[in-house]
Design a protein around this motif. Structure first.
Motif, PDB file in Angstrom:
ATOM      1  N   PHE A   1       0.835  -1.191   0.000  1.00 30.29           N
ATOM      2  CA  PHE A   1       0.000   0.000   0.000  1.00 30.29           C
ATOM      3  C   PHE A   1       0.869   1.240   0.000  1.00 30.29           C
ATOM      4  CE2 PHE A   1       1.114  -0.269   4.376  1.00 30.29           C
ATOM      5  CZ  PHE A   1       1.025   1.016   4.885  1.00 30.29           C
ATOM      6  N   SER A   2       0.238   2.357  -0.363  1.00 25.79           N
ATOM      7  CA  SER A   2       0.897   3.651  -0.343  1.00 25.79           C
ATOM      8  C   SER A   2      -0.138   4.673   0.099  1.00 25.79           C
ATOM      9  CB  SER A   2       1.408   3.979  -1.744  1.00 25.79           C
ATOM     10  OG  SER A   2       1.796   5.318  -1.830  1.00 25.79           O
ATOM     11  N   VAL A   3       0.259   5.567   0.998  1.00 22.44           N
ATOM     12  CA  VAL A   3      -0.613   6.643   1.440  1.00 22.44           C
ATOM     13  C   VAL A   3       0.074   7.943   1.095  1.00 22.44           C
ATOM     14  CG1 VAL A   3      -1.709   7.752   3.420  1.00 22.44           C
ATOM     15  CG2 VAL A   3      -1.524   5.272   3.343  1.00 22.44           C
ATOM     16  N   SER A   4      -0.632   8.802   0.366  1.00 20.73           N
ATOM     17  CA  SER A   4      -0.069  10.091  -0.002  1.00 20.73           C
ATOM     18  C   SER A   4      -1.199  11.119  -0.010  1.00 20.73           C
ATOM     19  CB  SER A   4       0.586  10.005  -1.377  1.00 20.73           C
ATOM     20  OG  SER A   4       1.080  11.257  -1.760  1.00 20.73           O
ATOM     21  N   GLY A   5      -1.135  12.063   0.906  1.00 17.65           N
ATOM     22  CA  GLY A   5      -2.179  13.079   0.977  1.00 17.65           C
ATOM     23  C   GLY A   5      -3.519  12.442   1.268  1.00 17.65           C
ATOM     24  N   ASN A   6      -4.468  12.678   0.403  1.00 12.40           N
ATOM     25  CA  ASN A   6      -5.806  12.122   0.611  1.00 12.40           C
ATOM     26  C   ASN A   6      -6.031  10.837  -0.180  1.00 12.40           C
ATOM     27  OD1 ASN A   6      -6.036  13.113  -2.011  1.00 12.40           O
ATOM     28  ND2 ASN A   6      -8.093  13.922  -1.686  1.00 12.40           N
TER      29      ASN A   6
END
Length: 145
Positions: free
Chosen positions: A124-129
């Motif tokens: 997974f990757s989380v970036s901003g929204n």
């Protein structure tokens, strides 16, 4: 001896940073509901449109706590467990808790993909929204709901 101590200190710092990053990612995932916007496979990209969200809860992923999640399809709810480690995620014990059908071919395709392939997600990757879930030959893109 000095090099060994420095290397050991470096390893401890790296491991604690990784633990901190995992906790920060987990907190961020839990604090938000995630709305599916695209599914990409080797042979196609499905873009969800406003009409596909005819229910407020349709295609929403919610991390309930640090081990459990639920995912609403267009008409059903699926529940399961997950484990985070660095940038990897593993979904397990994933199953539908309701079984209602739809006649809309696009919704049927999206529902089927979500119900049959979430356990294949590995990273997974989380970036901003934005939250991106990756697996072999597939990508799910979610945005904060």
């Amino acid at each position: 001896m000095r090099i060994f101590v420095s290397y050991f200190t470096f390893l401890v710092l790296m491991l604690s940073c990784n633990d901190k990053n995992v906790q920060e990612n987990q907190d961020y995932l839990i604090d938000n509901d995630w709305l599916l916007i695209t599914i990409t496979t080797d042979n196609e990209t499905i873009v969800l449109e406003e009409k596909d969200y005819y229910l407020n809860s349709a295609f929403v992923l919610d991390f309930i706590d640090d081990t459990s999640f639920y995912l609403n399809t267009s008409i059903n709810m699926a529940l399961g467990k997950y484990v985070l480690k660095n940038d990897t995620i593993k979904f397990t014990e994933y199953h539908e808790s309701t079984e209602v059908g739809t006649t809309d071919p696009k919704q049927t395709k999206i529902n089927k993909h979500l119900l049959e392939n979430m356990e294949r997600v590995t990273n997974f990757s989380v970036s901003g929204n934005q939250l991106v879930l990756f697996g072999p030959d597939m990508t799910y893109v979610f945005v904060k709901n």
